[in-house]
Design a protein around this motif. Structure first.
Motif, PDB file in Angstrom:
ATOM      1  N   PHE A  86       0.826  -1.211   0.000  1.00 37.38           N
ATOM      2  CA  PHE A  86       0.000   0.000   0.000  1.00 37.38           C
ATOM      3  C   PHE A  86       0.859   1.260   0.000  1.00 37.38           C
ATOM      4  O   PHE A  86       0.516   2.248  -0.653  1.00 37.38           O
ATOM      5  N   MET A  87       1.955   1.233   0.737  1.00 39.99           N
ATOM      6  CA  MET A  87       2.839   2.392   0.758  1.00 39.99           C
ATOM      7  C   MET A  87       3.429   2.653  -0.622  1.00 39.99           C
ATOM      8  O   MET A  87       3.549   3.803  -1.061  1.00 39.99           O
ATOM      9  N   LEU A  88       3.792   1.589  -1.336  1.00 40.27           N
ATOM     10  CA  LEU A  88       4.340   1.746  -2.684  1.00 40.27           C
ATOM     11  C   LEU A  88       3.269   2.166  -3.684  1.00 40.27           C
ATOM     12  O   LEU A  88       3.511   2.993  -4.569  1.00 40.27           O
ATOM     13  N   GLY A  89       2.064   1.593  -3.547  1.00 39.73           N
ATOM     14  CA  GLY A  89       1.016   1.854  -4.529  1.00 39.73           C
ATOM     15  C   GLY A  89       0.228   3.121  -4.294  1.00 39.73           C
ATOM     16  O   GLY A  89      -0.162   3.799  -5.256  1.00 39.73           O
ATOM     17  N   LEU A  90      -0.013   3.475  -3.012  1.00 41.73           N
ATOM     18  CA  LEU A  90      -0.866   4.622  -2.699  1.00 41.73           C
ATOM     19  C   LEU A  90      -0.200   5.655  -1.800  1.00 41.73           C
ATOM     20  O   LEU A  90      -0.777   6.711  -1.544  1.00 41.73           O
ATOM     21  N   GLY A  91       0.988   5.343  -1.293  1.00 40.93           N
ATOM     22  CA  GLY A  91       1.674   6.286  -0.421  1.00 40.93           C
ATOM     23  C   GLY A  91       1.093   6.365   0.973  1.00 40.93           C
ATOM     24  O   GLY A  91       1.364   7.308   1.718  1.00 40.93           O
ATOM     25  N   ARG A  92       0.316   5.379   1.372  1.00 44.71           N
ATOM     26  CA  ARG A  92      -0.284   5.344   2.709  1.00 44.71           C
ATOM     27  C   ARG A  92      -0.492   3.892   3.106  1.00 44.71           C
ATOM     28  O   ARG A  92      -0.585   3.007   2.248  1.00 44.71           O
ATOM     29  N   PRO A  93      -0.571   3.616   4.410  1.00 51.81           N
ATOM     30  CA  PRO A  93      -0.826   2.238   4.843  1.00 51.81           C
ATOM     31  C   PRO A  93      -2.282   1.863   4.597  1.00 51.81           C
ATOM     32  O   PRO A  93      -3.148   2.739   4.425  1.00 51.81           O
ATOM     33  N   PRO A  94      -2.589   0.595   4.578  1.00 52.47           N
ATOM     34  CA  PRO A  94      -3.992   0.168   4.410  1.00 52.47           C
ATOM     35  C   PRO A  94      -4.792   0.454   5.666  1.00 52.47           C
ATOM     36  O   PRO A  94      -4.232   0.711   6.734  1.00 52.47           O
ATOM     37  N   GLU A  95      -6.097   0.415   5.525  1.00 48.61           N
ATOM     38  CA  GLU A  95      -6.947   0.552   6.697  1.00 48.61           C
ATOM     39  C   GLU A  95      -6.725  -0.639   7.616  1.00 48.61           C
ATOM     40  O   GLU A  95      -6.361  -1.735   7.182  1.00 48.61           O
ATOM     41  N   VAL A  96      -6.919  -0.396   8.910  1.00 44.28           N
ATOM     42  CA  VAL A  96      -6.702  -1.456   9.883  1.00 44.28           C
ATOM     43  C   VAL A  96      -7.667  -2.612   9.624  1.00 44.28           C
ATOM     44  O   VAL A  96      -8.864  -2.409   9.433  1.00 44.28           O
ATOM     45  N   ARG A  97      -7.122  -3.788   9.574  1.00 45.01           N
ATOM     46  CA  ARG A  97      -7.941  -4.987   9.389  1.00 45.01           C
ATOM     47  C   ARG A  97      -8.107  -5.652  10.748  1.00 45.01           C
ATOM     48  O   ARG A  97      -7.136  -6.105  11.353  1.00 45.01           O
ATOM     49  N   TYR A  98      -9.339  -5.679  11.236  1.00 42.98           N
ATOM     50  CA  TYR A  98      -9.594  -6.200  12.580  1.00 42.98           C
ATOM     51  C   TYR A  98      -9.903  -7.685  12.514  1.00 42.98           C
ATOM     52  O   TYR A  98     -10.820  -8.121  11.826  1.00 42.98           O
ATOM     53  N   ASN A  99      -9.114  -8.474  13.241  1.00 42.48           N
ATOM     54  CA  ASN A  99      -9.332  -9.911  13.350  1.00 42.48           C
ATOM     55  C   ASN A  99      -9.572 -10.254  14.813  1.00 42.48           C
ATOM     56  O   ASN A  99      -8.661 -10.127  15.631  1.00 42.48           O
ATOM     57  N   PRO A 100     -10.794 -10.656  15.165  1.00 45.69           N
ATOM     58  CA  PRO A 100     -11.070 -10.993  16.562  1.00 45.69           C
ATOM     59  C   PRO A 100     -10.114 -12.071  17.073  1.00 45.69           C
ATOM     60  O   PRO A 100      -9.824 -13.044  16.374  1.00 45.69           O
ATOM     61  N   VAL A 101      -9.610 -11.881  18.280  1.00 43.95           N
ATOM     62  CA  VAL A 101      -8.686 -12.856  18.868  1.00 43.95           C
ATOM     63  C   VAL A 101      -9.101 -13.134  20.310  1.00 43.95           C
ATOM     64  O   VAL A 101      -9.757 -12.318  20.949  1.00 43.95           O
TER      65      VAL A 101
END
Length: 292
Positions: A86-101
Motif C-alpha cells: 500500500f505504501m508503494l502503490g498509494l503512499g499510505r498504509p492500508p486501513e486497519v484490518r480487525y481480526n477478533p482474537v
C-alpha cells in the motif's frame, strides 16, 4: 527522489510473485522461470492480465485500495508486506484490518509474565482483555476465572461493583475510558461490532448512557497517568499507566501499570507469585499430586 515509484511497486510485485510455489496452487508442468506467471496472479486477483503486467512494468497507473487488497491476497502477502504494498502503490498504509482474537502468541505472553510486579494486559480495539500476567490477576481482575466473552473492560467498570469500589475516582476513570473506547472503535471501523455491547450498557447503566450521549472522544493519555486503587489486600495502591502498540498487530494494545512505591511493588510480586503457584497446582492432575 522518492523511493515510492511505479518501478518500485513493479519490482516488489515481481519479487513476491516469483517466490510462490506453483505446485501449492495445483499448477503443474515445466516452467522457464520460478513462481507464478503474471496471468495466474491476475486471475487469482480477478483483474486484467494486461493491467497487472503494466503494474509490474511500472506503467499501470495508481491502483485502487480494492485492487491492492486483491493483489495482496493473490500473492499471499504477510501483514508487513501488505502494508508495504500500500505504501508503494498509494503512499499510505492500508486501513486497519480487525481480526477478533481470544489469545496472544507465546512470545507476547512471556513478555507479560516477565513483569512480575507490574500488572499488564493486552486488550483489543473493542477493549476485550485477551492476555494478562499474574500481577494483573491479583491487582486488577482475575480474568482467567471468567469466560472469554466476559472480559470486556467497560463491562467491568460499569457492571462489576467490586471493580468500581477499587477506583479512587470512578467518575473520572469512567469518562476517560468511554471517550477512549469511542475513539478506538471509530479508528478501527468497528461501530457495528460493538453495537450490542453499547446498547446493553446503555440499558443497564444510566451513567454509561449519559457519557455515551456526550460524544466525547479522548485518548487514554488525556486522563491521569497515575491509577489509584483501594485494593482489599494491598490497601491504597498507586500505579503509573503506560500504553504501547503491539508490533504487527494494530488491533492490540499493551497496557502496563508500574507501582510507584517499592514496598507495594514487592507485595504485588509476592501476591503474583502465590497466584502463579496456585495456578500451577490446579493444573496438576490429582494422581500426580498423590504420587508426590
Amino acid at each position: 527522489m522518492s523511493v515510492n515509484t511505479p518501478s518500485s511497486l513493479g519490482a516488489f510485485l515481481r519479487s513476491r510473485r516469483t517466490r510462490l510455489d506453483p505446485a501449492s496452487f495445483g499448477l503443474t508442468g515445466r516452467r522457464r522461470t520460478p513462481g507464478l506467471r503474471r496471468e495466474e496472479v491476475a486471475q487469482r486477483a480477478n483483474i486484467s492480465p494486461t493491467w497487472y503486467t503494466w503494474l509490474e512494468q511500472g506503467r499501470g497507473g495508481a491502483p485502487s485500495a480494492e485492487v491492492l487488497e486483491r493483489i495482496s491476497s493473490a500473492l499471499m502477502l504477510t501483514l508487513a508486506e501488505r502494508e508495504h504494498l500500500f505504501m508503494l502503490g498509494l503512499g499510505r498504509p492500508p486501513e486497519v484490518r480487525y481480526n477478533p482474537v481470544n489469545t496472544v502468541n507465546p512470545r507476547l505472553q512471556r513478555l507479560l509474565d516477565s513483569l512480575d510486579a507490574s500488572p499488564a494486559i493486552i486488550k483489543t480495539a473493542t477493549w476485550d482483555v485477551v492476555a494478562w500476567n499474574h500481577a494483573a490477576a491479583v491487582v486488577l481482575t482475575d480474568y482467567g476465572t471468567l469466560p472469554p466473552g466476559q472480559r470486556n473492560i467497560l463491562q467491568f467498570l460499569f457492571r462489576n461493583p467490586a471493580v468500581r469500589a477499587k477506583q479512587h475516582d470512578w467518575e473520572s476513570v469512567a469518562r476517560v475510558v468511554v471517550g477512549a473506547f469511542r475513539a478506538d472503535v471509530a479508528r478501527a471501523g468497528l461501530a457495528s461490532e460493538v453495537g450490542e455491547l453499547v446498547a446493553e450498557l446503555r440499558d443497564l447503566s444510566a451513567e454509561f448512557d449519559a457519557l455515551w450521549q456526550d460524544n466525547e472522544v479522548l485518548n487514554q493519555s488525556e486522563g491521569d497517568s497515575v491509577k489509584r486503587l483501594q485494593h482489599p489486600t494491598l490497601g491504597p495502591v498507586e500505579l503509573e499507566y503506560s500504553a504501547f502498540s503491539v508490533d504487527g498487530r494494530p488491533d492490540l494494545g499493551l497496557i502496563v501499570y508500574t507501582p510507584l512505591d517499592s514496598e507495594v511493588a514487592q507485595r504485588i510480586k509476592a501476591l503474583a507469585a502465590r497466584h502463579q503457584r496456585d495456578a500451577v497446582a490446579e493444573d496438576v492432575p490429582d494422581e500426580d499430586v498423590r504420587a508426590g
